[in-house]
Design an enzyme around this catalytic site. Structure first.
Site, PDB file in Angstrom:
ATOM      1  N   MET A   1       0.853  -1.196   0.000  1.00  0.00           N
ATOM      2  CA  MET A   1       0.000   0.000   0.000  1.00  0.00           C
ATOM      3  C   MET A   1       0.883   1.238   0.000  1.00  0.00           C
ATOM      4  SD  MET A   1      -3.107   1.044   2.577  1.00  0.00           S
ATOM      5  CE  MET A   1      -2.096   1.306   4.032  1.00  0.00           C
ATOM      6  N   CYS A   2       0.713   2.093  -0.991  1.00  0.00           N
ATOM      7  CA  CYS A   2       1.464   3.343  -1.105  1.00  0.00           C
ATOM      8  C   CYS A   2       0.489   4.512  -1.197  1.00  0.00           C
ATOM      9  CB  CYS A   2       2.362   3.330  -2.337  1.00  0.00           C
ATOM     10  SG  CYS A   2       3.597   2.014  -2.355  1.00  0.00           S
ATOM     11  N   GLY A   3       1.002   5.712  -1.025  1.00  0.00           N
ATOM     12  CA  GLY A   3       0.180   6.916  -1.126  1.00  0.00           C
ATOM     13  C   GLY A   3       0.651   7.794  -2.269  1.00  0.00           C
TER      14      GLY A   3
END
Length: 219
Positions: A1-3
């Site tokens: 999960m990245c932003g």
């Protein structure tokens, strides 16, 4: 999960650096391994990325160098590849135009894509990051789309984007920044990874645009 956050301000005298920094700060929970921002001042790109938290990667002197009214930011949680700073995003390729990508998610056919890019497009993939695959797929597809007769840039971009998504399997979302042209947001056809888009009136009467992994960075 990245932003991810991408921001375009209609007023070319304004700068996106602080807004992207603030956006990445509220997206920090999506990735604590590395952070990066790229901005464009005219045609000159300014890039800063490093392992660490947003507050540690971007000091005052870094922020002063990240000038420009358009940019993309990323916080990384390593789900593919390694934790090397070389795989921190945004990733960049100079041809065509100068393209950057910030990506969240995973591709499930990376071996097939790596072989295809190497053997058919003559593109070297230097890391195990599937983000690098997305970057090179789009760059190669945009070059091919631009060779069609009487095609506009907008048509070429969406043709290239369609080509990328037809070749990739998995759950993914991201933003391409094309230097001198603009931003393109994307996500997989099943909408597995999130991407939201927002806008507001600009200080010059036009419209500012933002795209992000979560609405908290838009608010």
């Amino acid at each position: 999960m990245c932003g991810i956050i991408g921001l375009l301000l209609a007023n070319q005298d304004e700068h996106v650096n602080q807004m992207i920094f603030d956006g990445l700060t509220v997206l920090q929970h999506r990735g604590q391994d590395a952070a990066g921002i790229v901005t464009a001042e005219g045609r000159r790109l300014h890039l800063r990325k490093e392992n660490g938290l947003v507050k540690d990667v971007f000091q005052a002197h870094h922020m002063m160098e990240l000038r420009g009214n358009i940019g993309v930011g990323h916080v990384r949680y390593p789900t593919a590849g390694s934790s090397s700073c070389a795989e921190a995003q945004p990733l960049y390729t100079n041809y065509p135009y100068g393209i950057c990508v910030a990506h969240n998610g995973n591709l499930t056919n990376t071996e097939e894509l790596t072989k295809k890019l190497r053997d058919e497009a003559g593109r070297h993939i230097n890391t195990d990051s599937d983000s690098e695959l997305l970057l090179n797929l789009f760059a190669d597809s945009l070059v091919k789309a631009n060779t069609a007769e009487n095609v506009t840039m907008v048509e070429a971009i969406f043709t290239a984007m369609t080509s990328v998504m037809s070749q990739c399997t998995g759950g993914y979302a991201g933003t391409y920044f094309i230097n001198g042209i603009g931003l393109v947001g994307f996500r997989d056809p099943h909408g597995i990874r999130p991407m939201v888009v927002g806008s507001r009136p600009s200080s010059n009467g036009k419209t500012d645009y933002v795209m992000s992994s979560e609405s908290v960075a838009v608010d």
